[in-house]
Scaffold this motif. Structure first.
Motif, PDB file in Angstrom:
ATOM      1  N   ILE A 245      31.540 -51.023   6.905  1.00 43.38           N
ATOM      2  CA  ILE A 245      30.850 -50.759   5.304  1.00 43.38           C
ATOM      3  C   ILE A 245      29.594 -50.454   5.342  1.00 43.38           C
ATOM      4  O   ILE A 245      28.550 -50.764   6.137  1.00 43.38           O
ATOM      5  CB  ILE A 245      31.198 -51.921   4.659  1.00 43.38           C
ATOM      6  CG1 ILE A 245      32.403 -52.547   4.777  1.00 43.38           C
ATOM      7  CG2 ILE A 245      30.490 -51.937   3.321  1.00 43.38           C
ATOM      8  CD1 ILE A 245      32.511 -54.031   3.978  1.00 43.38           C
TER       9      ILE A 245
ATOM     10  N   LEU B  23      25.430 -50.893   2.303  1.00 41.42           N
ATOM     11  CA  LEU B  23      25.334 -52.385   2.091  1.00 41.42           C
ATOM     12  C   LEU B  23      24.043 -52.753   1.024  1.00 41.42           C
ATOM     13  O   LEU B  23      24.204 -53.679   0.352  1.00 41.42           O
ATOM     14  CB  LEU B  23      25.192 -53.408   3.358  1.00 41.42           C
ATOM     15  CG  LEU B  23      26.515 -53.845   3.952  1.00 41.42           C
ATOM     16  CD1 LEU B  23      26.478 -54.154   5.187  1.00 41.42           C
ATOM     17  CD2 LEU B  23      27.186 -54.505   2.773  1.00 41.42           C
TER      18      LEU B  23
ATOM     19  N   LEU C 228      24.836 -53.590  -2.385  1.00 41.05           N
ATOM     20  CA  LEU C 228      25.492 -54.848  -2.757  1.00 41.05           C
ATOM     21  C   LEU C 228      25.028 -55.820  -3.526  1.00 41.05           C
ATOM     22  O   LEU C 228      25.372 -56.474  -4.128  1.00 41.05           O
ATOM     23  CB  LEU C 228      26.207 -55.240  -1.546  1.00 41.05           C
ATOM     24  CG  LEU C 228      27.672 -54.404  -1.150  1.00 41.05           C
ATOM     25  CD1 LEU C 228      28.349 -55.320   0.067  1.00 41.05           C
ATOM     26  CD2 LEU C 228      28.522 -54.393  -2.313  1.00 41.05           C
TER      27      LEU C 228
ATOM     28  N   LYS D 162      38.473 -57.082   3.659  1.00 33.32           N
ATOM     29  CA  LYS D 162      37.159 -57.034   4.472  1.00 33.32           C
ATOM     30  C   LYS D 162      36.116 -56.794   3.083  1.00 33.32           C
ATOM     31  O   LYS D 162      34.824 -57.500   3.157  1.00 33.32           O
ATOM     32  CB  LYS D 162      36.712 -56.017   5.386  1.00 33.32           C
ATOM     33  CG  LYS D 162      35.488 -55.761   5.913  1.00 33.32           C
ATOM     34  CD  LYS D 162      35.073 -56.888   7.148  1.00 33.32           C
ATOM     35  CE  LYS D 162      33.627 -56.804   7.490  1.00 33.32           C
ATOM     36  NZ  LYS D 162      33.382 -55.580   8.172  1.00 33.32           N
ATOM     37  N   LEU D 163      36.135 -55.834   2.304  1.00 33.19           N
ATOM     38  CA  LEU D 163      35.449 -55.564   1.254  1.00 33.19           C
ATOM     39  C   LEU D 163      35.192 -56.747   0.455  1.00 33.19           C
ATOM     40  O   LEU D 163      34.229 -57.147  -0.144  1.00 33.19           O
ATOM     41  CB  LEU D 163      35.799 -54.153   0.653  1.00 33.19           C
ATOM     42  CG  LEU D 163      34.771 -53.794  -0.359  1.00 33.19           C
ATOM     43  CD1 LEU D 163      33.325 -53.589  -0.356  1.00 33.19           C
ATOM     44  CD2 LEU D 163      35.204 -52.207  -1.034  1.00 33.19           C
TER      45      LEU D 163
ATOM     46  N   SER E 164      35.980 -59.915   0.890  1.00 31.00           N
ATOM     47  CA  SER E 164      35.143 -60.990   1.335  1.00 31.00           C
ATOM     48  C   SER E 164      33.564 -60.793   1.348  1.00 31.00           C
ATOM     49  O   SER E 164      32.840 -61.606   1.291  1.00 31.00           O
ATOM     50  CB  SER E 164      35.821 -61.420   2.871  1.00 31.00           C
ATOM     51  OG  SER E 164      35.507 -60.481   3.617  1.00 31.00           O
ATOM     52  N   THR E 165      33.327 -59.487   1.590  1.00 30.00           N
ATOM     53  CA  THR E 165      31.888 -59.162   1.829  1.00 30.00           C
ATOM     54  C   THR E 165      31.381 -59.175   0.577  1.00 30.00           C
ATOM     55  O   THR E 165      30.033 -59.838   0.136  1.00 30.00           O
ATOM     56  CB  THR E 165      31.598 -57.757   2.117  1.00 30.00           C
ATOM     57  OG1 THR E 165      32.295 -57.581   3.694  1.00 30.00           O
ATOM     58  CG2 THR E 165      30.146 -57.441   2.408  1.00 30.00           C
TER      59      THR E 165
ATOM     60  N   GLU F  98      30.692 -63.080  -0.304  1.00 33.73           N
ATOM     61  CA  GLU F  98      29.496 -63.557   0.152  1.00 33.73           C
ATOM     62  C   GLU F  98      28.254 -63.138  -0.371  1.00 33.73           C
ATOM     63  O   GLU F  98      27.251 -63.781  -0.225  1.00 33.73           O
ATOM     64  CB  GLU F  98      29.419 -63.073   1.985  1.00 33.73           C
ATOM     65  CG  GLU F  98      30.473 -63.690   2.816  1.00 33.73           C
ATOM     66  CD  GLU F  98      30.682 -62.840   4.037  1.00 33.73           C
ATOM     67  OE1 GLU F  98      30.076 -61.920   4.462  1.00 33.73           O
ATOM     68  OE2 GLU F  98      31.854 -62.873   4.694  1.00 33.73           O
ATOM     69  N   THR F  99      28.278 -61.919  -0.906  1.00 31.46           N
ATOM     70  CA  THR F  99      27.051 -61.429  -1.738  1.00 31.46           C
ATOM     71  C   THR F  99      26.874 -62.251  -2.926  1.00 31.46           C
ATOM     72  O   THR F  99      25.635 -61.981  -3.363  1.00 31.46           O
ATOM     73  CB  THR F  99      27.318 -59.923  -1.762  1.00 31.46           C
ATOM     74  OG1 THR F  99      27.785 -59.337  -0.720  1.00 31.46           O
ATOM     75  CG2 THR F  99      26.284 -59.275  -2.468  1.00 31.46           C
TER      76      THR F  99
END
Ligand code: IMP
Ligand code: MG
Length: 213
Positions: free
Chosen positions: A111, A114, A117, A140-141, A143-144, A147-148
């Motif tokens: 990714i 970032l 984000l 993946k995106l 879950s990222t 987290e953000t």
């Protein structure tokens, strides 16, 4: 609510000779799976469905580059029309994700971009991607983004492949469901070629050979 998808049958392909194909790609394609005009028609309805479900909220649209650049542009245009009476603004952000080489997913998902984000923290985000195949990229995106600290996500996909997912991901708004074929055009590439092609097509053996890495 589950929204209708336009389902393309397994054997559906239109002859390439019946369409206007750029000179540089002549001989490289074996069939047209979705003509560009049909994509435009479908995106118009998709935008209405998205607005009906999300409603009059501020919304951040996240374009997953490079594959969704054409879909994103068309969707933003149609959403702008669908939201003409909406008092809340829409914002746009861009991220780049890379996973494929030749016709196979490398399983390694990068990714990029970032730093952008963080700006999505606390927001409601519509993730706009080109295609869901194994599901790994989108998983993946998402879950990222979680987290953000993104508050809520929806996904809008141009294409959903009729294959078993390696990872299940929510597919909230899907324009077309397509058979398990490697396709190119309307933003989707084969080793970076064919993104500029308007129609969504299948490559010919000559095209695969010509552009293999
Ligand atoms: P996934 O992680 O396997 O779901 O793959 C998603 C990404 O792989 C997409 O965003 C595309 O960039 C790429 N991809 C998957 N299938 C195709 C295809 O048929 N043609 C071109 N790119 C594809
Ligand atoms: Mg992609």
């Amino acid at each position: 609510m589950a929204h209708a998808r336009a389902v393309i049958p397994d054997d559906f392909e239109l002859p390439v000779e019946a369409f206007d194909i750029p000179l540089c790609y002549q001989g490289d394609l074996s069939g047209v799976v979705i003509p560009e005009g049909l994509v435009r028609d479908r995106v118009r309805r998709l935008a209405k469905d998205i607005h009906a479900e999300i409603g009059n909220k501020p919304i951040a649209l996240l374009c997953v580059l490079k594959g969704s650049y054409k879909f994103f542009t068309a969707l933003v245009e149609e959403l702008t029309n669908a939201r003409s009476a909406c008092p809340e603004p829409m914002t746009v952000d861009f991220i780049r994700v890379k996973s494929y080489e030749d016709q196979t997913s490398t399983g390694q998902i990068q990714i990029m971009g970032l730093s952008n984000l963080d700006e999505l923290k606390g927001k409601s985000v519509l993730v706009v991607d080109d295609i869901s195949d194994t599901g790994r990229t989108l998983a993946k995106l998402l879950s990222t983004l979680k987290e953000t600290g993104v508050e809520k996500t929806w996904t809008a996909l141009l294409l959903s492949k009729r294959v078993k997912r390696h990872v299940e991901v929510p597919e909230d708004f899907v324009a077309f469901e397509i058979p398990d074929k490697f396709i190119v055009g309307y933003g989707l590439d084969y080793n970076q070629k064919f993104r500029d092609l308007g129609h969504i097509c299948v490559m010919s053996p000559a095209g695969i050979e010509k552009y293999k890495s």
